[in-house]
Design an enzyme around this catalytic site. Structure first.
Site: not given
Length: 179
Positions: A62, A72, A132, A168
């Protein structure tokens, strides 16, 4: 905290150093000053967690498109994961190269992922939780991805995927994003 520049410019492995005594331990997992000393982002507007019940679950790869690219800071809160970053920066000499890191609560390692990278992970245990810190708000129209098994990357995932979202599984190959 120990900061190690990874092989892909901008990616950092951050290892907290616990203080241990007869009570247990205390560990600092984020320090704005130390992050800034290395030129890393220190403003995170979201803190998200994912929980995967099955070993072999694969999430990713992603990223968010401009102007919503995100930094991140990823860690594993429960279980174990194989965390993957892929360099998608257009003018990068390491474009399409990837790195993988094993993250567990025991090793306390965190991966700092700069803007311009795709991110994904595979669970190495059942009941894995990933944490995250994210520098940009989730923007649905900018959220996208690339295929986990794209031959342009040749990622060596440790396990055959046991669970994955349809989204995905069907992200485009990276060459289709470029054309």
């Amino acid at each position: 905290m120990q900061f190690t520049q990874a092989e892909l410019k901008g990616v950092w492995l951050i290892e907290p150093t616990p203080v241990i005594d007869d009570r247990g331990s205390f560990t600092r997992v984020f320090c704005e000053k130390e992050m800034a000393d290395f030129g890393l982002a220190t403003r995170f507007v979201q803190h998200s967690r994912s929980h995967s019940v099955r070993k072999g679950t694969l999430r990713g790869l992603h990223f968010q498109e401009e102007p919503h690219t995100e930094v991140k800071l990823v860690s594993c809160a429960c279980g174990a994961i194989f965390d993957v970053v892929v360099d998608l920066r257009p003018n990068s000499p390491t474009r399409n190269r990837w790195l993988g890191f094993e993250l567990t609560p025991e090793n306390m390692k965190q991966v700092y992922i700069p803007a311009g990278f795709a991110h994904g992970f595979q669970t190495l245990t059942e009941d894995a939780e990933v944490s995250y810190l994210i520098s940009q708000f989730y923007t649905p129209h900018a959220a996208t991805g690339v295929r986990f098994n794209d031959p342009a990357f040749s990622i060596n995932w440790p396990l055959m995927p046991t669970a994955m979202s349809e989204r995905d599984r069907t992200w485009p190959l990276v060459r289709k994003l470029v054309s």
